[in-house]
Design an enzyme around this catalytic site. Structure first.
Site, PDB file in Angstrom:
ATOM      1  N   ASP A   1      28.584  96.194 -28.057  1.00 17.75           N
ATOM      2  CA  ASP A   1      29.623  97.246 -27.286  1.00 17.75           C
ATOM      3  C   ASP A   1      30.919  97.095 -26.711  1.00 17.75           C
ATOM      4  O   ASP A   1      30.884  96.962 -25.513  1.00 17.75           O
ATOM      5  CB  ASP A   1      28.633  98.143 -26.370  1.00 17.75           C
ATOM      6  CG  ASP A   1      27.579  98.859 -26.845  1.00 17.75           C
ATOM      7  OD1 ASP A   1      27.612  99.145 -28.303  1.00 17.75           O
ATOM      8  OD2 ASP A   1      27.190  99.865 -26.287  1.00 17.75           O
TER       9      ASP A   1
ATOM     10  N   ASP B   1      21.984  99.003 -20.891  1.00 16.26           N
ATOM     11  CA  ASP B   1      22.225  99.576 -22.386  1.00 16.26           C
ATOM     12  C   ASP B   1      23.124  98.879 -23.253  1.00 16.26           C
ATOM     13  O   ASP B   1      23.223  99.322 -24.164  1.00 16.26           O
ATOM     14  CB  ASP B   1      22.249 100.900 -22.279  1.00 16.26           C
ATOM     15  CG  ASP B   1      23.601 101.262 -21.430  1.00 16.26           C
ATOM     16  OD1 ASP B   1      23.711 100.977 -20.303  1.00 16.26           O
ATOM     17  OD2 ASP B   1      24.651 102.016 -21.999  1.00 16.26           O
TER      18      ASP B   1
ATOM     19  N   GLY C   1      21.242 106.566 -24.887  1.00 19.22           N
ATOM     20  CA  GLY C   1      20.963 106.688 -26.431  1.00 19.22           C
ATOM     21  C   GLY C   1      22.408 106.610 -27.304  1.00 19.22           C
ATOM     22  O   GLY C   1      23.280 106.710 -26.395  1.00 19.22           O
TER      23      GLY C   1
ATOM     24  N   GLY D   1      24.875 107.979 -28.592  1.00 22.15           N
ATOM     25  CA  GLY D   1      25.584 109.289 -28.331  1.00 22.15           C
ATOM     26  C   GLY D   1      26.629 109.447 -29.480  1.00 22.15           C
ATOM     27  O   GLY D   1      27.219 110.698 -29.333  1.00 22.15           O
ATOM     28  N   ARG D   2      27.015 108.425 -30.014  1.00 12.57           N
ATOM     29  CA  ARG D   2      28.169 108.621 -31.201  1.00 12.57           C
ATOM     30  C   ARG D   2      28.048 107.635 -32.142  1.00 12.57           C
ATOM     31  O   ARG D   2      29.043 107.308 -33.083  1.00 12.57           O
ATOM     32  CB  ARG D   2      29.583 108.706 -30.552  1.00 12.57           C
ATOM     33  CG  ARG D   2      29.584 107.076 -29.916  1.00 12.57           C
ATOM     34  CD  ARG D   2      31.069 107.151 -29.237  1.00 12.57           C
ATOM     35  NE  ARG D   2      31.214 106.003 -28.181  1.00 12.57           N
ATOM     36  CZ  ARG D   2      32.479 105.671 -28.096  1.00 12.57           C
ATOM     37  NH1 ARG D   2      33.504 106.023 -28.155  1.00 12.57           N
ATOM     38  NH2 ARG D   2      32.476 104.631 -27.004  1.00 12.57           N
TER      39      ARG D   2
HETATM   40  P1  AMP Z   1      28.998 102.894 -23.160  1.00  7.33           P
HETATM   41  O1  AMP Z   1      29.488 102.562 -21.762  1.00  7.33           O
HETATM   42  O2  AMP Z   1      30.280 103.034 -24.190  1.00  7.33           O
HETATM   43  O3  AMP Z   1      28.290 101.716 -23.885  1.00  7.33           O
HETATM   44  O4  AMP Z   1      28.332 104.152 -23.441  1.00  7.33           O
HETATM   45  C1  AMP Z   1      27.360 104.735 -22.521  1.00  7.33           C
HETATM   46  C2  AMP Z   1      26.515 105.824 -22.950  1.00  7.33           C
HETATM   47  O5  AMP Z   1      27.669 107.015 -23.490  1.00  7.33           O
HETATM   48  C3  AMP Z   1      25.887 105.685 -24.576  1.00  7.33           C
HETATM   49  O6  AMP Z   1      24.669 106.310 -24.539  1.00  7.33           O
HETATM   50  C4  AMP Z   1      26.785 106.105 -25.443  1.00  7.33           C
HETATM   51  O7  AMP Z   1      26.417 106.596 -26.801  1.00  7.33           O
HETATM   52  C5  AMP Z   1      27.347 107.274 -24.787  1.00  7.33           C
HETATM   53  N1  AMP Z   1      29.053 107.824 -24.995  1.00  7.33           N
HETATM   54  C6  AMP Z   1      30.144 106.924 -24.953  1.00  7.33           C
HETATM   55  N2  AMP Z   1      30.987 107.667 -25.623  1.00  7.33           N
HETATM   56  C7  AMP Z   1      30.637 108.763 -26.079  1.00  7.33           C
HETATM   57  C8  AMP Z   1      31.399 109.713 -26.685  1.00  7.33           C
HETATM   58  N3  AMP Z   1      32.516 109.780 -26.925  1.00  7.33           N
HETATM   59  N4  AMP Z   1      30.235 110.498 -27.239  1.00  7.33           N
HETATM   60  C9  AMP Z   1      29.016 110.738 -26.908  1.00  7.33           C
HETATM   61  N5  AMP Z   1      28.408 109.803 -26.337  1.00  7.33           N
HETATM   62  C10 AMP Z   1      29.291 108.728 -26.104  1.00  7.33           C
HETATM   63 MG    MG Z   2      26.895 101.359 -24.810  1.00  4.94          MG
END
Ligand code: AMP
Ligand code: MG
Length: 494
Positions: free
Chosen positions: A271, A261, A103, A105-106
């Site tokens: 992303d 995702d 989801g 997350g940020r």
């Molecule tokens: P990503 O690989 O960067 O696309 O992130 C994968 C998942 O981790 C997604 O659900 C992001 O929202 C979450 N995410 C990545 N970095 C952070 C962070 N610093 N704080 C919270 N959620 C994160």
């Molecule tokens: Mg992502």
């Protein structure tokens, strides 16, 4: 856990008429799809960089940055009146393994403005989907995302856009201590394959159908008239994804984290993390330091995209109901990719139409580039100039295997002779960029920005906005990477 029960919806903190006409189509889907919550304020924000083009896309007034409310809104410290901020829930496969619920997350979606574009703040604090994360993004990765979004758009490659970065002195711990920033991202939709996987995995077929109907109504209206609208959607997404892969491969873009995702349902690049534009041509190049198996190596990207589409197909199967129809929809991926890739490559070579022998020509070239680890952007730019001047020495200089290259050039010139050379050169100079966002260029801009100097971001942004236009005095930006570039390691940490 019903997604909406975690935080109550915030009341708008100020009446800010900066962005108007909020429509909030995604928010209308209902609480199963998101949690409503406000961004966490970013302390002492400052501007790092704006994109005038994205501001125009959103219909922002010319003086938008000078208005006191803009910095507060795009740092997540004030809400534009009419927005309904939310974090959406999705799931996904990460590195080939089912990861379950993920989801935003940020990232917080402010909503959709009258322009038809959604506005999202990335790095604006924890949400119910943050898991172990801190909800923040660091200045380094925000600059990379901002610059690359806009560079891709200027190259004509489908992508989410970036309006601006706001920085802050707030410390954020990654491998080392860094500072926080927020990127304002803009796209017609941020829906990912993982949104569909989420509801399919939970057997929530009513929500799955609602999501598919929403995506079809808003973004793929042509699918509605088809025998199976859901199979038509899968076919349309497969085709858009195939086109996107053709463009990535042609320009030498490696995404680095092609998890489901991180796959846009609109076929946008989304992303930006450990991405890289190829320097030397190495088909097996792995840009993400965390990708120890090379799952997302450059030459595996089209295959991984297809694997991701299989996951999407599996998620849509309760709606399509017929495995053969789903397979037929997926089957469009390969021919569309091959055709689109060859079209891109022919344009790069200045060949105006498909002719027998052009595929063999491309294969032969890839073998030569790979064997010599020839610099990819420089090769294409030099070839463009060589065709314009009918003088191929600067291209020959790039290859140790001169005999191999000469044999290839002979073949190439035979095909080229069937076209009008000046037109071929013109096409090539508009297809093969002079400036690409190489890792070392991003690193230099980031290094200066960390010291408070944002001028290198601006310079780079200006060059990347017109990547085919050579600018006097900026030759270094189009040159070979320095030796230290090969030691840059970019991981998932952002
Ligand atoms: P990503 O690989 O960067 O696309 O992130 C994968 C998942 O981790 C997604 O659900 C992001 O929202 C979450 N995410 C990545 N970095 C952070 C962070 N610093 N704080 C919270 N959620 C994160
Ligand atoms: Mg992502």
């Amino acid at each position: 856990m019903p997604a909406s029960t975690v935080c109550p919806p915030p009341a708008p903190t100020s009446s800010v008429p900066l962005l108007q006409g909020w429509r909030n189509g995604f928010a209308a889907l209902g609480p199963a799809f998101f949690t409503e919550l406000a961004p966490t304020p970013l302390p002492a924000p400052h501007w790092v960089g704006p994109s005038a083009e994205v501001a125009a896309l959103l219909g922002l007034p010319a003086d938008w940055q000078k208005r006191g409310d803009a910095l507060e809104v795009f740092a997540g410290n004030a809400l534009p009146a009419g927005s309904r901020p939310l974090a959406s829930v999705y799931s996904g496969h990460q590195f080939g393994v089912w990861a379950g619920q993920l989801g935003d997350g940020r990232a917080i979606l402010l909503g959709e403005t009258a322009s038809g574009q959604e506005v999202q703040l990335k790095g604006c604090g924890r949400t119910p989907y943050s898991r172990m994360g801190d909800g923040r993004a660091v200045l380094r990765s925000s600059i990379r995302e901002f610059l690359c979004s806009e560079a891709m758009a200027a190259l004509g490659i489908p992508t989410t856009r970036a309006l601006c970065i706001t920085g802050s002195p707030q410390p954020v711990q990654r491998e080392e201590l860094e500072t926080a920033a927020v990127v304002t991202r803009v796209a017609p939709s941020f829906i990912r394959f993982g949104h569909f996987e989420h509801f399919a995995a939970r057997g929530q077929h009513a929500e799955l159908r609602q999501l598919a109907d929403y995506v079809i109504a808003r973004y793929y209206p042509d699918c509605r008239g088809q025998a199976s609208a859901y199979a038509a959607l899968l076919r349309a997404v497969s085709e858009r994804t195939a086109h996107l892969m053709a463009q990535w491969q042609a320009v030498g873009f490696c995404h680095g984290v092609m998890n489901t995702d991180n796959m846009s349902i609109l076929g946008l690049t989304i992303d930006y993390g450990p991405f890289q534009f190829l320097d030397a041509f190495d088909p097996g190049h792995i840009c993400n330091h965390s990708d120890t198996q090379g799952r997302y190596a450059y030459d595996r990207q089209p295959g991984v995209a297809y694997w991701n589409l299989l996951c999407l197909a599996r998620a849509l199967l309760p709606l399509i109901e017929d495995v053969e129809q789903a397979q037929a929809a997926l089957d469009s991926f390969e021919p569309v990719f091959v055709d689109a890739f060859m079209q891109r490559l022919r344009a790069k070579l200045g060949l105006r139409e498909a002719r027998p022998g052009d595929e063999a020509l491309v294969d032969g070239l890839q073998r030569l580039l790979s064997a010599g680890r020839v610099d990819y952007p420089i090769f294409w730019r030099r070839l463009s100039h060589a065709v314009a001047a009918n003088a191929f020495e600067p291209v020959r200089d790039l290859f140790a295997d001169r005999a191999g290259l000469d044999a290839w050039l002979l073949q190439y010139k035979e095909l080229l002779a069937l076209d009008y050379r000046a037109q071929s050169a013109d096409l090539m100079l508009k297809t093969n960029p002079c400036y690409v966002l190489r890792n070392h260029l991003a690193e230099e801009a980031i290094g200066a920005a960390k010291l408070g100097d944002f001028s290198k971001i601006q310079t780079l942004q200006g060059l990347l906005a017109s990547p085919f236009e050579e600018r006097a005095g900026h030759e270094a930006y189009a040159d070979f990477p320095p030796d230290w570039a090969s030691h840059i390691t970019i991981s998932c940490s952002s």
